[in-house]
Design a protein around this motif. Structure first.
Motif, short mmCIF file in Angstrom:
data_model
loop_
_atom_site.label_atom_id
_atom_site.label_comp_id
_atom_site.label_asym_id
_atom_site.label_seq_id
_atom_site.Cartn_x
_atom_site.Cartn_y
_atom_site.Cartn_z
N ILE A 1 -7.16 -40.07 20.51
CA ILE A 1 -8.14 -39.15 21.22
C ILE A 1 -7.45 -38.50 22.29
N ILE A 2 -7.86 -37.07 22.50
CA ILE A 2 -7.33 -36.80 23.70
C ILE A 2 -8.98 -35.92 24.56
N ILE A 3 -8.74 -36.17 25.75
CA ILE A 3 -9.91 -35.71 26.58
C ILE A 3 -9.63 -34.49 27.27
N LEU A 4 -10.51 -33.41 27.24
CA LEU A 4 -10.27 -32.11 28.17
C LEU A 4 -11.29 -32.12 29.00
N PRO A 5 -11.20 -32.56 30.36
CA PRO A 5 -12.47 -32.61 31.57
C PRO A 5 -12.67 -31.22 31.86
N ASN A 6 -11.92 -30.31 31.82
CA ASN A 6 -12.30 -28.85 32.14
C ASN A 6 -13.00 -28.71 33.55
N ASN B 1 -6.21 -45.27 21.37
CA ASN B 1 -5.11 -44.56 22.35
C ASN B 1 -5.75 -43.35 22.69
N VAL B 2 -6.27 -43.27 24.09
CA VAL B 2 -6.93 -41.98 24.44
C VAL B 2 -5.92 -41.53 25.75
N ARG B 3 -5.77 -40.08 25.45
CA ARG B 3 -5.07 -39.63 26.62
C ARG B 3 -5.77 -38.22 27.35
N VAL B 4 -5.48 -38.12 28.43
CA VAL B 4 -6.20 -37.09 29.14
C VAL B 4 -5.41 -35.87 29.50
N VAL B 5 -5.80 -34.82 28.88
CA VAL B 5 -4.98 -33.39 29.43
C VAL B 5 -5.86 -32.86 30.53
N PRO B 6 -5.46 -32.97 31.72
CA PRO B 6 -6.05 -32.72 33.03
C PRO B 6 -6.32 -31.20 33.21
N SER B 7 -7.26 -30.40 32.19
CA SER B 7 -7.76 -29.15 32.36
C SER B 7 -8.76 -29.23 33.66
N ARG B 8 -8.61 -28.05 34.31
CA ARG B 8 -9.41 -28.11 35.31
C ARG B 8 -10.42 -26.79 35.43
N THR B 9 -10.40 -26.18 34.29
CA THR B 9 -11.36 -25.06 34.17
C THR B 9 -11.65 -24.98 32.72
N ILE B 10 -12.77 -24.22 32.38
CA ILE B 10 -13.32 -23.95 30.86
C ILE B 10 -11.99 -22.94 30.26
N PRO B 11 -11.54 -22.22 30.89
CA PRO B 11 -10.47 -21.19 30.21
C PRO B 11 -9.21 -22.16 30.03
N GLN B 12 -8.80 -23.14 30.86
CA GLN B 12 -7.63 -24.05 30.33
C GLN B 12 -8.09 -24.88 29.14
N GLY B 13 -9.24 -25.20 29.22
CA GLY B 13 -9.75 -26.01 28.24
C GLY B 13 -9.52 -25.46 27.00
#
Length: 560
Positions: A390-395, A414-426
């Motif tokens: 699983i990949i999480i996008l916090p946005n 196995n969970v990874r976090v892509v550190p998106s900081r905004t909705i457009p990034q997500g």
């Protein structure tokens, strides 16, 4: 609204402002209270009824400039009685009646008197109900009054007493599902109790010098663990009466020499959820019946002049509310995908639809700048889907840590976090996910999504909640402001003007694509007109318009 109120005593003018703050905060959160409404009838109108009652109550003194606190409280209580709507509204009117009784003939009140009035308010509310039920607004009012009394024995500071009262009311609200089975089954706290807490919150915020508008609170705090997605809430909310929920009938009886006790007994034998309050010249009636003609006919035969008559079909309201909830449950259900799944965060039905229907996300956790999901929220989402990768996008930068904490706590996946900081990034990361998920493994997808968030600039258009100077930009409270990659970059009086300024600073003329995600306060024609203006202003990039439906932000903008 920020009004300075003495911490020791309160006169009529200051009490009026306290009521105004309670009304404003309740009104701001009205729809959330409506969403919690499952008891006694799941018709989704508690917030509306309490707000209408408070409006009428405050309306009685809105133009007053009288410093006599007893007169102000009496007028508010009278206004609430005249405007009371629904069970919760009538009970609220009796809370205000009891409070006003404690202030009779008083010029001002202090902390001790406030606590005494809270006690009378709770007692008045209990007396108004034929068969008081715990786990409702009554329990919250009683707990708050008891706390006010305890603290007033050692402290006379109004602000301190009100803060303790609020904290206790919140705690009592959290316990309502333990007291009322229908709330536990439905996975909510009591709606009337929540409305009362919002009124206390509004008053406390004003005493603390905080604004009482445009602030979000955690939706997650309204829910508790329960059988919210397995169909049991439908079973619990089905009417026990084979004739259905019947009609909600409310009216005022005006006349002379009414025997209120006899009238109350007569109505109690006629229906259920009966509330009859008033005096010999004016009686407020609230009753649930299968035939609205029965209570109305009784009042006419009693010689009363009827006023402010309301008849609502509760069965139809229940069916509409149930259908709405079923749709929401279906919308929130995880989407099954093969291989790597994505959990993302957003607020707004347009963004949710975009991320799930078009960009392949399995779960959208509700959240954003002012309602950050917790690690537990992410763990619940992780456990709700069957995928092992699983990949999480916090946005949002404030949500990244909670997502990372959830990833560490999930030991079986196995969970990874892509550190998106905004909705457009997500959104950009989800495009990368869609383009790579068929041909590579978790690490490959993770790398592509990380690269994608670095290729987009983000702008956010919102309203300043205070007067500030930051990053060389000054903004007045209430002005439109624009943030570019998280930094304050523009302030002005119009949304379109601020958008143009922010895009100019973001060098949008060099971009290939500008996407406007318009929020819940913007209509599509408005967004299209702005897009056309931007095409003329920035002739190079393509300009797209997407309905996001997000709250608080008229526009979220990506520059790619």
């Amino acid at each position: 609204m920020v009004v300075e109120v003495s911490r020791r005593v309160c006169d009529g003018i200051k009490l009026k402002y306290l009521f105004a703050a309670g009304l404003a905060w309740l009104e701001h959160n009205r729809e959330r209270v409506n969403q919690l409404n499952v008891y006694p009838v799941p018709d989704g109108d508690t917030g509306t009824n309490m707000t209408l009652t408070m409006r009428k109550a405050y309306g009685a003194v809105a133009d007053w400039d009288d410093a006599n606190v007893g007169k102000v409280a009496e007028a508010v209580a009278k206004g609430a009685l005249l405007g009371a709507r629904g069970n919760s509204g009538v009970i609220l009117s009796q809370i205000l009646r009891g409070f006003a009784n404690g202030l009779k003939d008083r010029e001002v009140f202090d902390g001790g008197t406030f606590a005494y009035c809270c006690k009378l308010a709770a007692e008045s509310a209990y007396r108004a109900v034929e068969k008081p039920v715990e786990g409702t607004i009554l329990s919250v009012a009683k707990a708050a009054a008891e706390a006010a009394f305890r603290v007033s024995q050692e402290e006379n500071d109004l602000q301190v007493i009100l803060e303790v009262t609020l904290a206790t009311a919140r705690d009592a609200l959290r316990r309502t599902p333990e007291q009322l089975e229908v709330l536990r089954k439905a996975g909510v706290v009591d709606s009337g109790g929540q409305g009362l807490v919002y009124i206390f919150e509004g008053m406390t915020r004003m005493l603390q010098g905080e604004p009482v508008m445009l602030h979000e609170t955690l939706m997650s705090s309204h829910t508790v663990d329960g059988d919210t997605h397995d169909g049991t809430w439908q079973d619990e909310l089905e009417p026990e009466d084979e004739e259905g929920y019947g009609y909600d009938v409310q009216f005022l009886m005006r006349g002379q020499s009414f025997d209120v006790s006899k009238v109350r007994r007569d109505f109690e034998s006629m229906g259920w959820s009966t509330l009859v309050v008033g005096d010999e010249t004016l009686i407020k009636v609230h009753i649930h019946v299968h035939n609205p003609a029965d209570p109305i006919g009784y009042a006419i035969d009693a010689g009363a002049a009827l006023d402010d008559i309301v008849v609502e079909n509760m069965q139809l309201q229940y069916e509409a509310q149930a259908a709405k909830r079923v749709k929401k449950d279906l919308d929130d259900a995880p989407v099954v995908v093969e291989g790597v799944a994505v959990i993302t965060v957003a607020a707004g039905d347009g963004l949710r639809r975009l991320m799930v229907k078009e960009l392949g996300a399995s779960v959208v956790v509700s959240g954003g700048q002012t309602m950050n999901p917790s690690a537990e929220d992410f763990l619940s989402a992780i456990n709700a889907i069957g995928n092992s990768e699983i990949i999480i996008l916090p946005n949002n930068k404030n949500i990244v840590m909670a997502a990372e904490q959830a990833a560490k706590l999930s030991v079986t996946k196995n969970v990874r976090v892509v550190p998106s900081r905004t909705i457009p990034q997500g959104v950009s990361a989800l495009f990368a996910y869609m383009n790579t998920k068929e041909g590579t493994d978790l690490e490959g997808i993770f790398g592509a999504m990380q690269a994608a968030i670095a290729s987009v600039r983000s702008a956010e258009i919102t309203t300043s909640t205070k007067t500030i100077t930051l990053d060389g930009i000054s903004a007045q409270e209430g002005q439109v402001i624009g943030l570019l990659d998280g930094k304050l970059s523009a302030a002005g009086d119009t949304i379109d003007g601020v958008v143009e300024t922010v895009l100019g600073k973001g060098e949008a003329h060099n971009a290939d694509l500008i996407t406007l995600y318009f929020g819940d306060v913007v209509r599509e024609p408005q967004a299209n007109r702005l897009a056309e203006t931007l095409r003329n202003k920035f002739p190079g990039p393509e300009v797209q318009v997407v309905r996001g439906g997000q709250p608080l932000y008229p526009y979220l903008i990506s520059i790619e």
